[in-house]
Write a protein that holds these residues in place. Structure first.
Motif, PDB file in Angstrom:
ATOM      1  N   LEU A 295      48.273  61.530  18.233  1.00  0.00           N
ATOM      2  CA  LEU A 295      48.256  60.504  19.269  1.00  0.00           C
ATOM      3  C   LEU A 295      47.198  60.903  20.283  1.00  0.00           C
ATOM      4  O   LEU A 295      47.171  62.044  20.727  1.00  0.00           O
ATOM      5  N   ARG A 296      46.276  59.966  20.598  1.00  0.00           N
ATOM      6  CA  ARG A 296      45.193  60.312  21.527  1.00  0.00           C
ATOM      7  C   ARG A 296      44.948  59.197  22.528  1.00  0.00           C
ATOM      8  O   ARG A 296      45.354  58.067  22.323  1.00  0.00           O
ATOM      9  N   THR A 297      44.233  59.560  23.610  1.00  0.00           N
ATOM     10  CA  THR A 297      43.857  58.610  24.646  1.00  0.00           C
ATOM     11  C   THR A 297      42.456  58.943  25.155  1.00  0.00           C
ATOM     12  O   THR A 297      41.937  60.019  24.892  1.00  0.00           O
ATOM     13  N   SER A 298      41.862  58.018  25.880  1.00  0.00           N
ATOM     14  CA  SER A 298      40.533  58.244  26.456  1.00  0.00           C
ATOM     15  C   SER A 298      40.683  58.968  27.789  1.00  0.00           C
ATOM     16  O   SER A 298      41.574  58.676  28.583  1.00  0.00           O
ATOM     17  N   LEU A 299      39.787  59.921  28.026  1.00  0.00           N
ATOM     18  CA  LEU A 299      39.802  60.687  29.271  1.00  0.00           C
ATOM     19  C   LEU A 299      38.598  60.368  30.159  1.00  0.00           C
ATOM     20  O   LEU A 299      38.692  60.413  31.385  1.00  0.00           O
ATOM     21  N   TYR A 300      37.461  60.072  29.528  1.00  0.00           N
ATOM     22  CA  TYR A 300      36.224  59.835  30.272  1.00  0.00           C
ATOM     23  C   TYR A 300      35.281  59.007  29.412  1.00  0.00           C
ATOM     24  O   TYR A 300      35.190  59.229  28.196  1.00  0.00           O
ATOM     25  N   THR A 301      34.576  58.060  30.023  1.00  0.00           N
ATOM     26  CA  THR A 301      33.579  57.241  29.323  1.00  0.00           C
ATOM     27  C   THR A 301      32.343  57.122  30.187  1.00  0.00           C
ATOM     28  O   THR A 301      32.445  56.976  31.407  1.00  0.00           O
ATOM     29  N   SER A 302      31.181  57.161  29.539  1.00  0.00           N
ATOM     30  CA  SER A 302      29.921  56.953  30.243  1.00  0.00           C
ATOM     31  C   SER A 302      28.995  56.144  29.351  1.00  0.00           C
ATOM     32  O   SER A 302      28.885  56.418  28.150  1.00  0.00           O
ATOM     33  N   HIS A 303      28.344  55.139  29.929  1.00  0.00           N
ATOM     34  CA  HIS A 303      27.366  54.333  29.203  1.00  0.00           C
ATOM     35  C   HIS A 303      25.969  54.909  29.418  1.00  0.00           C
ATOM     36  O   HIS A 303      25.646  55.342  30.518  1.00  0.00           O
ATOM     37  N   PHE A 304      25.152  54.893  28.371  1.00  0.00           N
ATOM     38  CA  PHE A 304      23.798  55.423  28.467  1.00  0.00           C
ATOM     39  C   PHE A 304      22.942  54.600  29.428  1.00  0.00           C
ATOM     40  O   PHE A 304      22.133  55.142  30.163  1.00  0.00           O
ATOM     41  N   ASN A 305      23.096  53.287  29.411  1.00  0.00           N
ATOM     42  CA  ASN A 305      22.375  52.375  30.307  1.00  0.00           C
ATOM     43  C   ASN A 305      23.399  51.526  31.044  1.00  0.00           C
ATOM     44  O   ASN A 305      23.644  50.377  30.671  1.00  0.00           O
ATOM     45  N   PRO A 306      24.032  52.075  32.077  1.00  0.00           N
ATOM     46  CA  PRO A 306      25.123  51.355  32.743  1.00  0.00           C
ATOM     47  C   PRO A 306      24.670  50.031  33.354  1.00  0.00           C
ATOM     48  O   PRO A 306      23.579  49.922  33.892  1.00  0.00           O
ATOM     49  N   GLU A 307      25.537  49.050  33.208  1.00  0.00           N
ATOM     50  CA  GLU A 307      25.365  47.748  33.832  1.00  0.00           C
ATOM     51  C   GLU A 307      26.561  47.515  34.739  1.00  0.00           C
ATOM     52  O   GLU A 307      27.643  48.061  34.502  1.00  0.00           O
ATOM     53  N   PRO A 308      26.412  46.692  35.783  1.00  0.00           N
ATOM     54  CA  PRO A 308      27.529  46.455  36.707  1.00  0.00           C
ATOM     55  C   PRO A 308      28.792  45.938  36.015  1.00  0.00           C
ATOM     56  O   PRO A 308      29.897  46.223  36.461  1.00  0.00           O
ATOM     57  N   GLU A 309      28.629  45.216  34.919  1.00  0.00           N
ATOM     58  CA  GLU A 309      29.793  44.648  34.229  1.00  0.00           C
ATOM     59  C   GLU A 309      30.492  45.642  33.306  1.00  0.00           C
ATOM     60  O   GLU A 309      31.559  45.357  32.778  1.00  0.00           O
ATOM     61  N   HIS A 310      29.925  46.823  33.091  1.00  0.00           N
ATOM     62  CA  HIS A 310      30.528  47.801  32.184  1.00  0.00           C
ATOM     63  C   HIS A 310      31.822  48.382  32.747  1.00  0.00           C
ATOM     64  O   HIS A 310      31.906  48.750  33.904  1.00  0.00           O
ATOM     65  N   ASN A 311      32.781  48.505  31.850  1.00  0.00           N
ATOM     66  CA  ASN A 311      34.069  49.114  32.131  1.00  0.00           C
ATOM     67  C   ASN A 311      34.044  50.538  31.583  1.00  0.00           C
ATOM     68  O   ASN A 311      33.779  50.736  30.412  1.00  0.00           O
ATOM     69  N   ASN A 312      34.307  51.526  32.428  1.00  0.00           N
ATOM     70  CA  ASN A 312      34.363  52.923  31.979  1.00  0.00           C
ATOM     71  C   ASN A 312      35.792  53.441  31.902  1.00  0.00           C
ATOM     72  O   ASN A 312      36.015  54.645  31.842  1.00  0.00           O
ATOM     73  N   HIS A 313      36.762  52.535  31.905  1.00  0.00           N
ATOM     74  CA  HIS A 313      38.181  52.909  31.818  1.00  0.00           C
ATOM     75  C   HIS A 313      38.776  52.193  30.615  1.00  0.00           C
ATOM     76  O   HIS A 313      39.365  51.129  30.749  1.00  0.00           O
ATOM     77  N   GLN A 314      38.619  52.794  29.443  1.00  0.00           N
ATOM     78  CA  GLN A 314      38.975  52.141  28.193  1.00  0.00           C
ATOM     79  C   GLN A 314      40.473  52.006  27.951  1.00  0.00           C
ATOM     80  O   GLN A 314      40.872  51.212  27.130  1.00  0.00           O
ATOM     81  N   GLN A 315      41.296  52.794  28.605  1.00  0.00           N
ATOM     82  CA  GLN A 315      42.745  52.746  28.390  1.00  0.00           C
ATOM     83  C   GLN A 315      43.072  52.820  26.892  1.00  0.00           C
ATOM     84  O   GLN A 315      43.968  52.154  26.399  1.00  0.00           O
ATOM     85  N   LEU A 316      42.322  53.656  26.183  1.00  0.00           N
ATOM     86  CA  LEU A 316      42.484  53.795  24.742  1.00  0.00           C
ATOM     87  C   LEU A 316      43.792  54.493  24.402  1.00  0.00           C
ATOM     88  O   LEU A 316      44.170  55.464  25.046  1.00  0.00           O
ATOM     89  N   ILE A 317      44.445  53.981  23.390  1.00  0.00           N
ATOM     90  CA  ILE A 317      45.583  54.658  22.781  1.00  0.00           C
ATOM     91  C   ILE A 317      45.393  54.521  21.274  1.00  0.00           C
ATOM     92  O   ILE A 317      45.114  53.434  20.776  1.00  0.00           O
ATOM     93  N   SER A 318      45.438  55.648  20.574  1.00  0.00           N
ATOM     94  CA  SER A 318      45.232  55.583  19.123  1.00  0.00           C
ATOM     95  C   SER A 318      46.224  56.485  18.410  1.00  0.00           C
ATOM     96  O   SER A 318      46.723  57.465  18.971  1.00  0.00           O
ATOM     97  N   LEU A 319      46.459  56.127  17.180  1.00  0.00           N
ATOM     98  CA  LEU A 319      47.326  56.894  16.307  1.00  0.00           C
ATOM     99  C   LEU A 319      46.548  57.170  15.028  1.00  0.00           C
ATOM    100  O   LEU A 319      45.988  56.245  14.433  1.00  0.00           O
TER     101      LEU A 319
END
Length: 131
Positions: free
Chosen positions: A2-26
């Motif tokens: 079971l995993r989750t996202s801890l940190y995200t960064s876009h290489f070319n950030p745009e104002p509309e980018h979300n860096n909080h993925q709230q990922l949950i995976s199995l």
């Protein structure tokens, strides 16, 4: 696992980018390092998305039984890029696109962390626990 996202960064950030993925995976792993998994997350534009995948990991360094470094590659289908963001991922026909995600990670006892590269868009750090 079971995993989750801890940190995200876009290489070319745009104002509309979300860096909080709230990922949950199995992920289900076998003893030959093959895996099947599914993830639910918020994509780069805040839309609910799903990634269903298979893959394999390759250990390349071990220190005893409890510390391991490895690479991993998953491939599958990605759903969730809709509306004006539909063309932000290649081959997004009928709302579903193929995807492949390489990563490098560490395992210590039952805890794992990975640095996942998502195409040319960015990187994500995930953390998880094996059970």
């Amino acid at each position: 696992m079971l995993r989750t996202s801890l940190y995200t960064s876009h290489f070319n950030p745009e104002p509309e980018h979300n860096n909080h993925q709230q990922l949950i995976s199995l992920e289900l792993h076998n003893h030959e390092n093959w895996l099947l998994g599914g993830a639910r997350f918020k994509n780069s534009f805040g839309q609910d998305s799903v990634y269903l995948y298979g893959g394999k990991s390759w250990p390349f360094w071990r220190s005893g039984q409890h510390l391991e470094a490895r690479t991993k590659l998953t491939a599958g289908i990605l759903h969730g890029y809709r509306g004006e963001y539909r063309d932000k991922i290649p081959f997004n026909h009928f709302g579903v696109a193929p995807a492949a995600l390489p990563s490098v990670g560490l395992r210590w006892h039952r805890l794992e962390t990975d640095l996942v590269i998502f195409g040319t868009a960015g990187v994500m750090v995930t953390g998880g626990i094996r059970f």
